[in-house]
Design a protein around this motif. Structure first.
Motif, mmCIF file in Angstrom:
data_model
loop_
_atom_site.group_PDB
_atom_site.id
_atom_site.type_symbol
_atom_site.label_atom_id
_atom_site.label_comp_id
_atom_site.label_asym_id
_atom_site.label_seq_id
_atom_site.Cartn_x
_atom_site.Cartn_y
_atom_site.Cartn_z
ATOM 1 N N ALA A 70 0.851 -1.182 0.000
ATOM 2 C CA ALA A 70 0.000 0.000 0.000
ATOM 3 C C ALA A 70 0.884 1.229 0.000
ATOM 4 O O ALA A 70 1.842 1.309 0.739
ATOM 5 C CB ALA A 70 -0.893 -0.008 1.231
ATOM 6 N N ARG B 125 1.273 5.342 0.416
ATOM 7 C CA ARG B 125 0.586 6.368 1.182
ATOM 8 C C ARG B 125 1.174 7.735 0.894
ATOM 9 O O ARG B 125 2.340 7.878 0.582
ATOM 10 C CB ARG B 125 0.711 6.063 2.680
ATOM 11 N N VAL C 42 -4.487 6.162 3.317
ATOM 12 C CA VAL C 42 -4.201 5.285 2.192
ATOM 13 C C VAL C 42 -4.705 5.938 0.920
ATOM 14 O O VAL C 42 -5.858 6.314 0.819
ATOM 15 C CB VAL C 42 -4.889 3.922 2.388
ATOM 16 N N ASN D 280 -3.350 1.427 -3.891
ATOM 17 C CA ASN D 280 -2.498 0.255 -3.792
ATOM 18 C C ASN D 280 -2.036 -0.106 -5.181
ATOM 19 O O ASN D 280 -2.835 -0.296 -6.084
ATOM 20 C CB ASN D 280 -3.267 -0.919 -3.192
ATOM 21 N N LEU E 251 -4.686 -3.729 1.489
ATOM 22 C CA LEU E 251 -4.707 -2.590 2.396
ATOM 23 C C LEU E 251 -3.968 -2.916 3.687
ATOM 24 O O LEU E 251 -3.765 -4.077 4.033
ATOM 25 C CB LEU E 251 -6.149 -2.181 2.700
ATOM 26 N N GLU F 196 -4.902 -1.502 6.816
ATOM 27 C CA GLU F 196 -5.665 -1.197 8.025
ATOM 28 C C GLU F 196 -5.666 -2.352 9.018
ATOM 29 O O GLU F 196 -5.490 -2.153 10.225
ATOM 30 C CB GLU F 196 -7.115 -0.827 7.663
#
Length: 517
Positions: free
Chosen positions: A25, A27, A36, A39, A163, A165
């Motif tokens: 990912a 950023r 984010v 990707n 992702l 998270e």
């Protein structure tokens, strides 16, 4: 080379599925935190994504991507006069001045007060397709310099997801568990590659940042400020000559590879001084005369989820890899892949055999366990993983060779070497420095009983960190796997039985450091 349908059906599909998981990912790091953005697939270091405009200084940037790392913004030459205006000039100048101050002037102390014995736990966070395995030698160096093993912990997460998270949430839980288990109010974090994205996001929460005393950012994400305001050391390999974190201690190690920046003695010296305020007594992995144990997990490669099975630890003859005695030294059945601590003799060699119902038996061979190692990983390729591209049949042996220091085969006389029964397989095209190869899959491509050396096997030619070689090894006797270590005159050999590839998988793991001499 064409592959018979019996062995190659579905390989293109599996290859596409595997490539779809090679992601990190990326950023936006303009404010040191960021959300984010997108990707993108991991690409070789030379790949350049479209230019972006920085309103702070009116310069165009490119985002360069290397395997497993965050997109890192690198300045390039001015491409022409500024044609866009965003905000009043004084605002842009103020932002530029602030950025320059952040980069040139440390905002925090770069080393803590020296202390007699370490009391703050260290948490390692791996990168794309990584695991705790990349921190074995660092942990052993720390323990050799006075860190109790109970203070050394590795956080692992699934790198096949797009992702971060879930990984960030998991890190928060893990930090709380380590703090509770050790009684320490704070921890130190050492993150590598994609793990730095996870760490930056975690530290962007002030509550989390308050629980971290020191942060080490290894060859990953750049930012204008230390994440969360936590005192930061940033180490950069030759892949990121312009990598920087403003206000941090930035150390560039241009002669090291991406993963080598995590595992090298040179990096360790910087890390130890940053964490403790003093130089280490040694940067070597010092052999432990007695009391050596091994602990670890059997996991799916990349996903880091536990694989249930039965583990048997066998003592083996160093010269042939054959088992000593009729019974293993240790046996254990595990439902989550975890095992240990298991006592081993640092003067002997061992095979770790892992059996799963209805699956080929996995055999893992190592050099001597010269020091307690709690981060042993028995990595198994899940369905759809890279091992699906290894042709398996009763007529040959297939071996995977792993080392957490990149194999560089294009450095002339200074190259790494890897030979099977005296036949060199690492030619210049197989593991060039640019590919950052950590594992080589060696097998008879197409099961045709012929070798085709000199180029990587087609299915492994563009995968990050991995390479493959079409080499025929008959399933009789044993195979001497010999490595030549670049930068030294040392070579080491691990000899293994020639197991049939249709019923067995064989992995050889070499240490990522040279011996003390």
């Amino acid at each position: 080379m064409a592959v018979p349908a019996a062995y190659g059906a579905g390989r293109e599909r599996r290859r596409a599925e595997h490539r779809s998981r090679q992601v990190g990912a990326h950023r936006d790091d303009r404010d040191g935190g960021g959300a984010v953005r997108a990707n993108r697939p991991v690409r070789p270091p030379s790949h350049v994504l479209p230019e972006r405009w920085c309103p702070a200084n009116g310069r165009r940037y490119v985002r360069a991507v290397f395997p497993g790392a965050a997109g890192v913004r690198r300045p390039r030459r001015r491409l022409g006069p500024r044609t866009r205006t965003e905000g009043p000039p004084v605002t842009r100048l103020a932002l530029l001045a602030a950025a320059l101050v952040a980069v040139s002037t440390p905002l925090v102390a770069t080393a803590p007060e020296a202390h007699a014995a370490p009391t703050v736990p260290v948490i390692f966070v791996h990168g794309q397709e990584g695991s705790a395995q990349q921190f074995q030698s660092t942990a052993q160096r720390l323990s050799g310099n006075g860190y109790p093993d109970r203070l050394l912990h590795a956080y692992e997460y699934d790198t096949g997801t797009l992702l971060n998270e879930r990984a960030v949430l998991g890190l928060a839980v893990f930090v709380d568990r380590v703090r509770a288990a050790t009684g320490s109010p704070t921890v130190d974090i050492i993150a590598h590659s994609r793990g730095t994205i996870v760490a930056h996001s975690y530290l962007s929460d002030r509550r989390h940042a308050a629980e971290v005393r020191r942060y080490v950012n290894v060859d990953g994400r750049s930012s204008l400020l230390p994440p969360g305001g936590v005192p930061t050391l940033a180490l950069w390999s030759g892949l990121q000559p312009d990598g920087a974190i403003g206000g941090a201690t930035n150390v560039h190690l241009p002669d090291l590879g991406h993963t080598e920046t995590t595992t090298s003695a040179e990096s360790f010296a910087h890390v130890y001084r940053f964490l403790t305020g003093t130089a280490p007594q040694t940067t070597q992995v010092v052999p432990q005369p007695s009391g050596v144990t091994v602990s670890g997990r059997a996991t799916y490669f990349g996903a880091n989820s536990g694989v249930p099975g039965r583990l048997a630890v066998w003592e083996v003859e160093e010269s042939s890899g054959t088992r000593v005695g009729s019974a293993p030294v240790h046996t254990t059945t595990t439902y989550d892949g975890a095992f240990g601590p298991l006592a081993v003799d640092p003067r002997k060699r061992y095979e770790l055999e892992y059996q799963r119902t209805g699956e080929p038996t996995s055999h893992f061979y190592f050099e001597s366990f010269e020091r307690t190692n709690q981060f042993v990983r028995l990595q198994i390729s899940a369905p759809g993983g890279p091992a699906d591209d290894v042709d398996r049949c009763p007529t040959h042996t297939a071996i995977t060779v792993v080392r957490n220091r990149e194999w560089w085969s294009d450095q002339g006389a200074g190259s790494d070497g890897l030979a099977l029964n005296g036949v060199e397989v690492l030619t210049a095209n197989v593991a060039p420095r640019s590919r950052q190869v950590l594992a080589a899959f060696l097998f008879d491509d197409g099961c045709d009983r012929r070798s085709a050396l000199g180029a990587p096997a087609a299915d492994f030619a563009s995968l990050p960190f991995l390479t493959g070689v079409d080499v025929y090894l008959p399933p009789t006797g044993s195979v001497a796997v010999r490595e030549g270590i670049r930068g030294t005159t040392q070579s080491r050999t691990v000899t293994v039985p020639a197991w049939r590839s249709d019923q067995h998988s064989v992995t050889v793991e070499f240490k990522d450091y040279a011996d003390i001499r």
